[in-house]
Design a protein around this motif. Structure first.
Motif, PDB file in Angstrom:
ATOM      1  N   VAL A 137       3.171  64.585  10.615  1.00 38.79           N
ATOM      2  CA  VAL A 137       2.113  64.859   9.648  1.00 38.79           C
ATOM      3  C   VAL A 137       1.654  63.523   9.081  1.00 38.79           C
ATOM      4  O   VAL A 137       2.486  62.668   8.749  1.00 38.79           O
ATOM      5  N   THR A 138       0.358  63.329   9.001  1.00 43.28           N
ATOM      6  CA  THR A 138      -0.177  62.058   8.506  1.00 43.28           C
ATOM      7  C   THR A 138      -1.247  62.314   7.443  1.00 43.28           C
ATOM      8  O   THR A 138      -1.761  63.425   7.305  1.00 43.28           O
ATOM      9  N   THR A 139      -1.548  61.281   6.714  1.00 41.77           N
ATOM     10  CA  THR A 139      -2.678  61.307   5.805  1.00 41.77           C
ATOM     11  C   THR A 139      -3.331  59.933   5.845  1.00 41.77           C
ATOM     12  O   THR A 139      -2.894  59.041   6.590  1.00 41.77           O
ATOM     13  N   SER A 140      -4.379  59.758   5.083  1.00 41.00           N
ATOM     14  CA  SER A 140      -5.107  58.482   5.088  1.00 41.00           C
ATOM     15  C   SER A 140      -5.771  58.278   3.732  1.00 41.00           C
ATOM     16  O   SER A 140      -5.923  59.221   2.950  1.00 41.00           O
ATOM     17  N   ASP A 141      -6.169  57.038   3.491  1.00 43.61           N
ATOM     18  CA  ASP A 141      -6.904  56.759   2.254  1.00 43.61           C
ATOM     19  C   ASP A 141      -8.187  57.577   2.194  1.00 43.61           C
ATOM     20  O   ASP A 141      -8.565  58.091   1.131  1.00 43.61           O
ATOM     21  N   GLN A 142      -8.851  57.712   3.347  1.00 43.87           N
ATOM     22  CA  GLN A 142     -10.111  58.458   3.383  1.00 43.87           C
ATOM     23  C   GLN A 142      -9.897  59.926   3.002  1.00 43.87           C
ATOM     24  O   GLN A 142     -10.700  60.512   2.247  1.00 43.87           O
ATOM     25  N   GLU A 193       5.838  62.591   3.492  1.00 47.38           N
ATOM     26  CA  GLU A 193       7.169  62.076   3.865  1.00 47.38           C
ATOM     27  C   GLU A 193       8.202  63.198   3.827  1.00 47.38           C
ATOM     28  O   GLU A 193       9.095  63.264   4.689  1.00 47.38           O
ATOM     29  N   LYS A 194       8.103  64.079   2.847  1.00 44.64           N
ATOM     30  CA  LYS A 194       9.029  65.203   2.763  1.00 44.64           C
ATOM     31  C   LYS A 194       8.855  66.129   3.961  1.00 44.64           C
ATOM     32  O   LYS A 194       9.845  66.614   4.534  1.00 44.64           O
ATOM     33  N   LEU A 195       7.603  66.383   4.344  1.00 46.61           N
ATOM     34  CA  LEU A 195       7.359  67.226   5.517  1.00 46.61           C
ATOM     35  C   LEU A 195       7.967  66.605   6.767  1.00 46.61           C
ATOM     36  O   LEU A 195       8.499  67.306   7.636  1.00 46.61           O
ATOM     37  N   ASN A 196       7.915  65.291   6.850  1.00 49.22           N
ATOM     38  CA  ASN A 196       8.397  64.589   8.043  1.00 49.22           C
ATOM     39  C   ASN A 196       9.902  64.303   8.027  1.00 49.22           C
ATOM     40  O   ASN A 196      10.414  63.641   8.929  1.00 49.22           O
ATOM     41  N   GLN A 197      10.600  64.823   7.025  1.00 52.71           N
ATOM     42  CA  GLN A 197      12.062  64.622   7.013  1.00 52.71           C
ATOM     43  C   GLN A 197      12.713  65.344   8.186  1.00 52.71           C
ATOM     44  O   GLN A 197      13.823  65.001   8.603  1.00 52.71           O
ATOM     45  N   TYR A 198      12.035  66.367   8.701  1.00 49.44           N
ATOM     46  CA  TYR A 198      12.495  67.058   9.895  1.00 49.44           C
ATOM     47  C   TYR A 198      11.567  66.727  11.051  1.00 49.44           C
ATOM     48  O   TYR A 198      10.404  66.376  10.845  1.00 49.44           O
TER      49      TYR A 198
END
Length: 457
Positions: free
Chosen positions: A56-61, A111-116
């Motif tokens: 899962v990712t996010t961005s400044d935009q 980051e929490k989503l990506n812990q797994y």
């Protein structure tokens, strides 16, 4: 006159019993055919069946766009003393939007989503997203049991994040440990939406059976609530030998002569239908509990089962509109008495971070329209699709939470699930039980699995 009525009632009871026994002894298998849900036609050389890591990712935009939209929302005042009876209360909404805009940290939640570990794999033309968590510190000689957990609407795979650490780690030496797979239903979260009409619960069930086999699990346990109830039920109907056990926390009743008779006579003669004091308290009076309450809470269903794209398009454009539509369900579906509170009781059972993380999964993936279409594809078949008439013959456990949208007594559950091995009247909790009460949910899953495993030995 009284004698005639007695004969009629006895005749109905006898007819219902015969119908029940006939249906109970009929071991039908649900039939299905492979589909292609990708854009265009299937490739001539077949699809890539590899399993690919995903994050899962996010961005400044993305965050800047969200903040801009939150800043430009146009408030509408609620009526005085309306609490949540007209829908989401605007006074509390202002506080929620302010928290979302200034305090909620989406990057931290990513980051929490990506812990797994997350993965994607292409099945029948669309990418299916899933979380796959293997147990750590497994006791020597112990083998984990595979467990598939399927969410519903307006939830997501995130509903199960509180249960995962409890399921994948043994707190006691003899405790069962699970290897957990949490997929996103196609059209939800980070699973690709079908590009063609007709993708219903049976199609999702077929894809998830293929997913589990692709992961090397030819026998596994399955858990579901909301749409997850129906998808996992369909999996058990399609391949009963693959589903070792089925655990549910939502089992809507299927209308039948037995149900009608029990509603007609159950309050006066509860023992005749095996009704407990809890059943009587939760079912009667029928007019309020089985007619009025569902009417108050099912308006969304009619919209989504008929014209999902119209409303969905507006929600996809407005983060505040999206949050209102989703989180109103987390209020009244958790406890219908929360309608009497200005804040909808939302923070009594959940944290704002967890609620907004679920909303952000819908927002960042842009899946609101496709998630709503799942209602049209399923309910557009009518109230009695083919799978509704097919009983389930795999071992089943039912966690019956007190604030669920509807109460289903044992008699009604056993009409459909002929090997009901456990039914637990839970202490507390509502529709989003895995998120509300992860400890209670895990406790009941373990209890059910232990019953099945002992029986199999």
């Amino acid at each position: 006159m009284c004698g005639t009525m007695l004969v009629m009632v006895l005749g109905l009871l006898l007819g219902g019993l015969i119908l029940f026994l006939v249906q109970r002894n009929r071991k039908q298998i649900l039939k299905t055919e492979d589909g292609w849900w990708g854009a265009g036609a299937p490739p001539a050389d077949g699809e890539d069946q590899s399993i690919r890591p995903f994050k899962v990712t996010t961005s400044d935009q993305e965050i800047e766009d969200l903040c801009r939209r939150l800043d430009q929302t146009r408030p509408v005042p609620s009526l005085e003393e309306s609490q949540f009876h007209y829908g989401f209360n605007s006074r509390f909404l202002e506080k929620l939007v302010s928290y979302w805009r200034h305090d909620f940290d989406w990057r931290r939640q990513v980051e929490k989503l990506n812990q797994y570990q997350h993965f994607k794999t292409s099945i029948e033309g669309i990418d299916v997203h899933f979380v796959h968590v293997k147990p750590r510190n497994l006791p020597e000689g112990a083998a984990p049991l595979p467990l598939l957990m399927v969410h519903g609407w307006p939830g997501s795979f995130y509903e199960f994040y509180g249960t995962i650490p409890l399921l994948t780690e043994a707190m006691e030496a003899e405790q069962t440990v699970f290897e957990v797979v949490c997929p996103s239903i196609p059209g939800y979260g980070f699973s690709e939406a079908p590009h063609k009409k007709g993708f219903d619960s049976v199609c999702a069930a077929r894809l998830f059976l293929k997913l589990m086999k692709r992961l090397g699990f030819h026998q596994f346990y399955a858990h579901g609530g909301d749409w997850g109830w129906l998808v996992t039920t369909n999996m058990a109907q399609l391949e009963p030998k693959a589903v070792r056990g089925l655990h549910l926390n939502f089992v809507p009743c299927q209308l039948s002569l037995t149900v009608l008779l029990s509603l007609l006579l159950g309050r006066s003669f509860p023992r005749l239908f095996g009704f407990s004091d809890v059943d009587v308290r939760r079912l009667f009076p029928c007019k309020r509990k089985l007619l009025l309450e569902p009417l108050l809470e099912s308006g969304y269903m009619h919209i989504q089962a008929t014209k999902p794209d119209s409303l969905g398009r507006g929600l996809n454009d407005s983060p505040v509109g999206l949050a209102v539509y989703i989180l109103e369900k987390f209020s009244t579906w958790t406890d219908n008495s929360f309608r009497n509170l200005e804040d909808g009781g939302l923070t009594r059972r959940f944290s704002l971070d967890d609620l907004l993380t679920n909303v952000m999964i819908y927002w960042s993936s842009g899946c609101m329209v496709s998630s709503m279409r799942f209602y049209k594809e399923n309910l557009g078949q009518g109230l009695h699709p083919p799978h509704a008439r097919i009983p389930v013959h795999v071992p089943t456990g039912y966690a019956c939470f007190p604030n669920e949208l509807m109460h289903t007594p044992r008699l009604w559950v056993e009409q459909k699930y002929h090997q009901l091995r456990s039914m637990t009247l839970m202490e507390r909790g509502g529709h989003f039980a895995a998120m509300e009460e992860p400890g209670l949910m895990v406790q009941d899953i373990r209890k059910f699995v232990s019953i099945v495993e002992k029986k199999e030995k």
